[in-house]
Every structure is written in C-alpha cells, then in structure tokens.
Design a protein around this motif. Structure first.
Motif, mmCIF file in Angstrom:
data_model
loop_
_atom_site.group_PDB
_atom_site.id
_atom_site.type_symbol
_atom_site.label_atom_id
_atom_site.label_comp_id
_atom_site.label_asym_id
_atom_site.label_seq_id
_atom_site.Cartn_x
_atom_site.Cartn_y
_atom_site.Cartn_z
ATOM 1 N N ILE A 307 58.453 44.249 33.281
ATOM 2 C CA ILE A 307 59.594 45.068 33.660
ATOM 3 C C ILE A 307 59.729 46.184 32.627
ATOM 4 O O ILE A 307 59.795 45.927 31.417
ATOM 5 N N HIS A 308 59.783 47.421 33.116
ATOM 6 C CA HIS A 308 59.891 48.580 32.231
ATOM 7 C C HIS A 308 61.084 49.423 32.647
ATOM 8 O O HIS A 308 61.377 49.578 33.834
ATOM 9 N N ALA A 309 61.802 49.945 31.661
ATOM 10 C CA ALA A 309 62.938 50.820 31.932
ATOM 11 C C ALA A 309 63.235 51.626 30.674
ATOM 12 O O ALA A 309 62.646 51.393 29.610
ATOM 13 N N ASP A 310 64.164 52.552 30.809
ATOM 14 C CA ASP A 310 64.590 53.288 29.631
ATOM 15 C C ASP A 310 65.227 52.337 28.625
ATOM 16 O O ASP A 310 65.019 52.450 27.420
ATOM 17 N N ASP A 520 50.641 52.160 35.038
ATOM 18 C CA ASP A 520 51.447 52.945 35.972
ATOM 19 C C ASP A 520 52.942 52.824 35.700
ATOM 20 O O ASP A 520 53.729 53.661 36.163
ATOM 21 N N LEU A 521 53.345 51.802 34.971
ATOM 22 C CA LEU A 521 54.755 51.669 34.641
ATOM 23 C C LEU A 521 55.269 52.869 33.850
ATOM 24 O O LEU A 521 56.456 53.209 33.899
ATOM 25 N N PHE A 522 54.379 53.536 33.129
ATOM 26 C CA PHE A 522 54.792 54.602 32.216
ATOM 27 C C PHE A 522 54.371 55.992 32.696
ATOM 28 O O PHE A 522 54.599 56.973 31.987
ATOM 29 N N LYS A 523 53.775 56.094 33.873
ATOM 30 C CA LYS A 523 53.138 57.353 34.246
ATOM 31 C C LYS A 523 54.106 58.512 34.441
ATOM 32 O O LYS A 523 53.711 59.663 34.286
ATOM 33 N N ASP A 524 55.368 58.256 34.790
ATOM 34 C CA ASP A 524 56.308 59.369 34.950
ATOM 35 C C ASP A 524 57.369 59.387 33.852
ATOM 36 O O ASP A 524 58.412 60.020 33.994
ATOM 37 N N ASP A 525 57.114 58.683 32.737
ATOM 38 C CA ASP A 525 58.046 58.722 31.616
ATOM 39 C C ASP A 525 57.996 60.093 30.924
ATOM 40 O O ASP A 525 56.931 60.715 30.858
ATOM 41 N N PRO A 526 59.110 60.564 30.397
ATOM 42 C CA PRO A 526 59.096 61.813 29.625
ATOM 43 C C PRO A 526 58.326 61.621 28.330
ATOM 44 O O PRO A 526 58.115 60.479 27.883
ATOM 45 N N PRO A 527 57.891 62.695 27.694
ATOM 46 C CA PRO A 527 57.172 62.568 26.414
ATOM 47 C C PRO A 527 58.006 61.792 25.405
ATOM 48 O O PRO A 527 59.224 61.944 25.327
ATOM 49 N N LEU A 528 57.336 60.953 24.647
ATOM 50 C CA LEU A 528 58.021 60.095 23.685
ATOM 51 C C LEU A 528 58.174 60.830 22.354
ATOM 52 O O LEU A 528 57.195 61.300 21.771
ATOM 53 N N ASP A 529 59.402 60.956 21.894
ATOM 54 C CA ASP A 529 59.699 61.632 20.632
ATOM 55 C C ASP A 529 60.247 60.591 19.656
ATOM 56 O O ASP A 529 61.414 60.226 19.709
ATOM 57 N N LEU A 530 59.389 60.107 18.785
ATOM 58 C CA LEU A 530 59.785 59.058 17.848
ATOM 59 C C LEU A 530 60.216 59.654 16.511
ATOM 60 O O LEU A 530 59.655 60.660 16.058
#
Length: 605
Positions: A307-310, A520-530
C-alpha cells in the motif's frame, strides 16, 4: 637620548627583571606545616624529609594548590616533591584529589598520583589506579582503566580517559560503558560534559534499556532529559519493531521516536514493513505516522500486499491494528491492484476499504482520478466505496463489496474497442484462490456483453436491464449471466449496434492506470525533495597528553641541574595506540535485494 637618560633606563630594566625573577622564585613549593623536618644520607640529592605529627598532616602550597600527606620528600633544587600516605591535593574549592602516593613538579606543574586515586569535582567523581594531572592545561588523564560516577547519569567506565576541567568535559576511549538505572550505553568513544549531561557517541554504539535498544555509529544523547539523536546505520529496536533511517530522534520519557530520510520500520510480529522518508512513532499509543513516498508492505508467504500513499498511519496494538493511507493511495499484489483517495485496513477483521472522501465533489476536476478502482485478473471494478474482505489466517481474499455506482468492466480481448460491462447500485463479489468467480449486481442492473462461440467468433452484442444480475466467471472470463427481474434485453448483430451505444452511462475504462508491478506504485508521484541532513560532527582525536608544550616544560625543569636525573621527566605516561573506528555492520551486496519474507525472518532471529 642622552647617555645619562639611557643609563637610568638600563638600570630600571635591570631592577624590573630582578623583581620578576624574585617573584618567580617565590612561586616554588612552600612548606606551610610539618611536624618534623630532617635530612638523611639515604636520600640522594640532599632532599629533605617531612613528617606529620599527631595533630596535622604535612602541608605544602604552590600556585593556588594545597598538598597534604603523612610523609614527603622534597628535592629543593628541582622543586620536586614525593608525597606518601593519605595524600590529598586541593585546587581551589572545586577540585580535590586523593591517592596513596603522588609526585609533583613545581616547575612543570605535572602531578602523577597512584593507588586508589579519586578526583572529585562538583559534578562527578573519577576513580582510577594512576592519574596524570597537568595544572597548566587543567587536564587529568588515565590509561589504566577508570570509573566516573555522576548522580544523574550513572557510572562511566573506560580504558582511557581525559578530563578537561575548564570545559567540564570528559573524553573516554576504548570499551566505554555508561550504566544508568534505566539503560546501559556501550561505545568506543564518548565525549561527556558533566554540567549539562550531554554525551557524544562515536563508533559502534548501543543504548540498551529494559524494552528498547538503540544502535548507531554517530550519536548524541542528553542523559539528563533522555533525548537522543542518532545517525550512520542508526536503528531503534522495541516491541518486535525496528526503526531505521539516515537520522533518528528518540525521547525515552515520552516514548517517542522520529526518523528522516530512507526510513524502514520492520514489524516482525505482524510481518509488515513500512518505508518512507519521514516518520513519527508513538510507542505508548502503538501508533506510527509516515510520509514522503510512504509504503506499507504486509509480508505473506505466497503474495505480499503493498500500500502506497502520500501519508500512512498505523495505529493500535497488534491484535487491533489499523492502517490508514491517504492522498492518492494505491494497493498492489500480484493478482490485484487498486487506487483510491484513501485506503483503510482493519487487520484483525481482514477488511480493506478503498474510499473517495466526500469533500471531493463530482465537480472536482480530479474526482474521477480519486474514485476507487480495483483490478483483478482482467476485471476492473469501480464505485464510490470498495470493500475487500480477506481471511487473516489463510491470507486469502474472501469477498468484495462495491457501494454506490458499482461498475464492472472486462475488456473483450478480440475486438479493438469492445468492453463487457455490468453496472448497478451495488456489487458483491466472491473469491476462490484469490480469483473472482461470482458477482452479484444489485438494483438497477445493466449490462453490455460481447457474446462469442467456442471459436471466438462474435455472435452478437447483448444489452440488458434487470433488477439484479448474477455473473459466473470461469478461467478469468464471464461464463454465465443470470438476469433477475429482467426489465428488457436483446442481442444485436455487431453491425446493427451503434458504436455510441456500446458504453453504459458512467463508463470509465482506466486500464492505463492499472498497476502491473511494485514500481508502478510510484510512477505518478511528484519529484521527491528530501532535506539535506547536516549530520553530527565527526570524531576529533584528542591531542597527546604529553604534547610539545608539556615536553618543553619538562625539559626546562631539568636545565638547572643538568648533572642530575630530571625527576619531572620520570614516570610519564606512554603513548597509547588507539584503534581507528570501524562499523560493526557488514555491508551487504547492493546489487542483491533479499525477499521481504527473508528480511522478516532475519530481523526476527
């Protein structure tokens, strides 16, 4: 300048020099009290022997320090003293040192104490066998193992130690152990400040309490407030759960931990793993909050669930655990995938809910994207809310419920744009071996179905309406459809069925969104800014106790008596070799990723 004025100036300089020389001469060790004083042919170099009487000890003073003992031998020409029995050295009101024997050079201002040495300062008590004390640098040093006791922090032992009096700082090296009623700290290097209780850890370090264990290779711990910050292979173990991350924060009193960047939380009891880049864990409430590419993995022997989410929240004790995923939540396992605005999992009941929050109205441009969707073996199911019910013991899917605006779509594999469709108010599906085999569409049911013979030839397109519909699925294809309280229905040849009528109202094929892999769980995630973690400062090795400055003082002490042994140079500490810091964790092959069930097994050992 006249010759007369020059003579007066020269005379003044000579008098000033003589004054300072006299002043320095007065800085020699002074005898303040002695019961008896004598010399003896057995004592070389014309030394004097001082003995106490029944009322008082022998008492010496030198530059703000007081020295007491039962017996002393004083070498005046080298301003060097040996003190025996019940030795006590005081410096001001803050430093007090006792020992069985002490050597002290008034010229180098180095003291060497031996035998049950105890150094007391306002915040701590240092005990060791041999202690070296530099009064110029205000440092004490031992390399024969020592113990420091502090009321609020416990007891610290180490093989090598240094005390910086001006900074109220201890520097411990090799086999360092801090024992506290609540925990035990082990490390290779420890800088400890007595006034505020701050401890800085270097190298492989552990803090083990009754119910938790912390490991790191670079850390800070506030021993007064039980707050810590840890980095470099840092992890916290408690209650069958392990938290790992680039940077960890821990509050023992509040039973709270947080982690930043590359986080993994492994729960061996519930066979789950949670990943992300920021997390908060509240142990008393048994709850966890994690965000920034949050991923929850329920490890199963046959097929793990992702399960993936923000944002993810895991709450409750193991027997009543709830997982909440919200904002663009996604679910994936090898035979099923889903998307929704939020996902709610009750692990005890085996209930997974895909929810579209009511605050997002149909007028929202992204409402369709948020609408719950589920894919299983070629079937797409959508609705306002979707419930999946599974058997927690067997890890098998049991049933499916779609509430409001239920829609089941199965693509006709032969035609280019044909879709088998069933819609209604609600949908109930049954699973066997995790495959959908029975579907009931309840109330206001409609269907469009492409009928084919055994050779795959299209017989016609069926369009029907009824109160309810029962669908039997065999080998991933619709085998039989039963209409209950049918209102109307007909089968049309393909040529007579208008293309604009081949999709039921509300049709929304979302095949391009289907998740086909974990990636594919992450394919439409925004760029990650750590965030960039500055990190705790690296270890700075201490300078040698006998450095160039001290060596110069020692050599200077022997210049006035070149024909004699320089007593200030004897019994100095030998240089101790300290091994470089190394990680206690073996680096794994980064090209190989272990199966999740192996990770769980390893962590549980």
């Amino acid at each position: 300048m006249s010759l007369k004025r020059f003579k007066y100036l020269l005379l003044f300089i000579c008098l000033l020099s003589a004054f300072f020389s006299f002043g320095q001469e007065q800085q020699k060790i002074t005898v303040k009290y002695s019961g008896s004083t004598s010399s003896s042919p057995d004592i070389k170099d014309g030394a004097l022997i001082f003995l106490r009487d029944k009322s008082k000890q022998v008492h010496f003073i030198h530059k703000g320090a007081d020295l007491f003992c039962d017996k002393a031998i004083y070498y005046e020409d080298q301003d060097f003293i040996e003190a025996f029995s019940n030795v006590e050295m005081k410096q001001g009101d803050s430093i007090n040192m006792v020992a069985k024997y002490l050597e002290y050079s008034g010229k180098s201002q180095l003291a060497i104490a031996r035998g049950d040495v105890v150094l007391t300062e306002p915040q701590s008590v240092l005990k060791t066998d041999t202690l070296y004390f530099d009064r110029i640098k205000q440092q004490a040093y031992y390399n024969t193992k020592g113990t420091v006791e502090r009321d609020t922090s416990g007891t610290i032992t180490s093989q090598i130690g240094r005390y910086y009096m001006n900074a109220s700082k201890y520097q411990f090296i090799q086999d360092v152990v801090l024992v506290n009623p609540d925990y035990t700290l082990n490390t290779e290097r420890l800088d400890f400040f007595t006034e505020n209780g701050f401890a800085y850890l270097f190298g492989p370090s552990t803090i083990v309490g009754e119910t938790s264990k912390i490991y790191s290779e670079r850390g800070f711990y506030d021993t007064n407030n039980n707050i810590g910050h840890f980095q470099r292979n840092a992890k916290i173990d408690y209650d069958n759960r392990t938290i790992e991350g680039d940077s960890l924060y821990f509050d023992r009193t509040k039973r709270f931990a947080s982690a930043t960047n590359n986080i993994t939380v492994t729960d061996t009891l519930n066979k789950s793993i949670v990943k992300g880049h920021y997390a908060e864990v509240w142990r008393a409430k048994d709850s966890m909050y994690i965000t920034k590419r949050a991923l929850a993995i329920t490890v199963q022997e046959r097929d793990s669930v992702y399960i993936h989410a923000d944002t993810l929240m895991v709450t409750g004790k193991p027997e009543n655990r709830i997982t909440r995923a919200f904002y663009n939540a996604k679910l994936y396992k090898s035979d099923m995938a889903g998307k929704a605005d939020s996902i709610h999992v009750n692990h005890k009941e085996g209930l997974t809910q895909l929810i579209n929050l009511s605050k997002f109205s149909s007028g929202d441009a992204f409402a369709i994207k948020r609408k719950p969707v589920l894919w299983n073996i070629g079937n797409q199911m959508t609705g306002d809310t979707i419930h999946l019910i599974s058997n927690p013991k067997t890890e098998q899917l049991d049933s499916l419920k779609v509430f409001e605006n239920a829609f089941l779509i199965n693509r006709d594999t032969i035609s280019e744009d044909g879709y088998n469709q069933i819609k209604g108010l609600r949908l109930i599906g049954l699973f066997e071996n995790n495959e959908l085999y029975n579907v009931d569409i309840i109330k206001n049911a409609e269907t469009i179905r492409y009928l084919r013979n055994d050779d795959g030839e299209l017989i016609g397109i069926q369009k029907s309406k009824s109160g309810s519909i029962n669908v039997q699925i065999i080998d991933k294809a619709i085998d039989e459809v039963r209409f209950i309280n049918q209102i109307d229905g007909n089968i049309f040849p393909e040529s007579e069925f208008p293309k604009n009528a081949r999709k039921l109202r509300g049709f929304d094929w979302r095949g391009d969104e289907q998740l086909l892999s974990v990636d594919d769980l992450f394919k439409d995630d925004p760029p990650l800014d750590l965030p960039v973690i500055r990190g705790l400062d690296d270890y700075v090795p201490p300078e040698a106790f006998i450095d160039d400055n001290v060596t110069e003082r020692i050599e200077e002490a022997g210049k006035d008596t070149p024909e004699k042994e320089n007593k200030a140079a004897r019994n100095l500490p030998k240089k101790t070799e300290v091994k470089p810091l190394k990680s206690a964790i073996k680096k794994a092959d980064s090209t190989k990723i272990k199966p999740l069930n192996q990770i769980i097994k390893k962590e549980g050992q």
